[in-house]
Design a protein around this motif. Structure first.
Motif, PDB file in Angstrom:
ATOM      1  N   ARG A 110      33.137  40.316  35.559  1.00 54.00           N
ATOM      2  CA  ARG A 110      33.860  40.847  36.709  1.00 54.00           C
ATOM      3  C   ARG A 110      33.730  42.365  36.754  1.00 54.00           C
ATOM      4  NH1 ARG A 110      40.115  39.548  34.810  1.00 54.00           N
ATOM      5  NH2 ARG A 110      40.258  41.116  33.152  1.00 54.00           N
ATOM      6  N   THR A 161      42.093  41.609  39.634  1.00 55.59           N
ATOM      7  CA  THR A 161      41.389  41.889  40.879  1.00 55.59           C
ATOM      8  C   THR A 161      40.018  42.488  40.604  1.00 55.59           C
ATOM      9  OG1 THR A 161      43.414  42.200  42.159  1.00 55.59           O
ATOM     10  CG2 THR A 161      41.424  43.272  42.993  1.00 55.59           C
ATOM     11  N   SER A 214      41.225  38.861  44.693  1.00 57.19           N
ATOM     12  CA  SER A 214      42.246  39.892  44.862  1.00 57.19           C
ATOM     13  C   SER A 214      43.601  39.283  44.546  1.00 57.19           C
ATOM     14  CB  SER A 214      42.237  40.434  46.293  1.00 57.19           C
ATOM     15  OG  SER A 214      40.990  41.035  46.593  1.00 57.19           O
ATOM     16  N   VAL A 268      35.392  41.787  41.668  1.00 63.28           N
ATOM     17  CA  VAL A 268      34.330  40.886  42.087  1.00 63.28           C
ATOM     18  C   VAL A 268      33.885  40.120  40.846  1.00 63.28           C
ATOM     19  CG1 VAL A 268      32.016  40.688  43.044  1.00 63.28           C
ATOM     20  CG2 VAL A 268      33.595  42.421  43.936  1.00 63.28           C
ATOM     21  N   THR A 318      31.815  37.019  43.978  1.00 59.65           N
ATOM     22  CA  THR A 318      32.860  36.580  44.885  1.00 59.65           C
ATOM     23  C   THR A 318      34.124  37.397  44.595  1.00 59.65           C
ATOM     24  OG1 THR A 318      34.061  34.644  45.747  1.00 59.65           O
ATOM     25  CG2 THR A 318      33.659  34.680  43.380  1.00 59.65           C
ATOM     26  N   GLN A 319      34.783  37.841  45.652  1.00 61.86           N
ATOM     27  CA  GLN A 319      35.924  38.734  45.496  1.00 61.86           C
ATOM     28  C   GLN A 319      37.185  37.955  45.159  1.00 61.86           C
ATOM     29  OE1 GLN A 319      36.195  42.317  45.887  1.00 61.86           O
ATOM     30  NE2 GLN A 319      38.228  41.886  45.026  1.00 61.86           N
TER      31      GLN A 319
END
Length: 124
Positions: free
Chosen positions: A38, A91, A121, A93, A118-119
């Motif tokens: 990430r 949080t 949040s 990507v 993929t994001q």
């Protein structure tokens, strides 16, 4: 050619859950260890978890241990990341990555193939 495609990201409240998926194509999936990384804004990409070719062994970063679970389905050429008890600091990507050989590798340069990300949040 090899493709890794992530899905399942989104916006969730703190304490919530998300399940990320990564679909692989163009490679003999069972020959590859898979990992999730990430990258948060303004930070370097970091290792999250990896899994060996069969799914029998996993390795987690301390920051996600006990909250995240990686799994794979070689018949479907899929790898999953179940994320529970999410925190705002999760949080980022999230990227799926694959490598041949030993699965317990945390450096992103050790991985040969990457998805587009993929994001995820997490709101407080």
């Amino acid at each position: 050619q090899v493709q890794l495609v992530e899905s399942g990201g989104g916006l969730v409240q703190a304490g919530g859950s998300l399940r990320l998926s990564c679909a692989a194509s163009g490679l003999t999936f069972s020959n590859y260890a898979m990992g999730w990384f990430r990258q948060a804004p303004g930070k370097e990409r970091e290792f999250v978890v990896s899994i060996n070719w069969s799914g029998s062994s996993t390795y987690y970063a301390d920051s996600v241990k006990g909250r995240f679970t990686i799994s794979r389905d070689n018949a479907k050429k899929m790898v999953y990341l179940q994320m529970n008890s999410l925190k705002p600091e999760d949080t980022a990507v999230y990227y799926c990555a694959g490598r041949q050989g030993v699965f317990k590798r945390t450096a992103d340069r050790a991985y040969d193939y990457w998805g587009q990300g993929t994001q995820v949040s997490v709101s407080s």
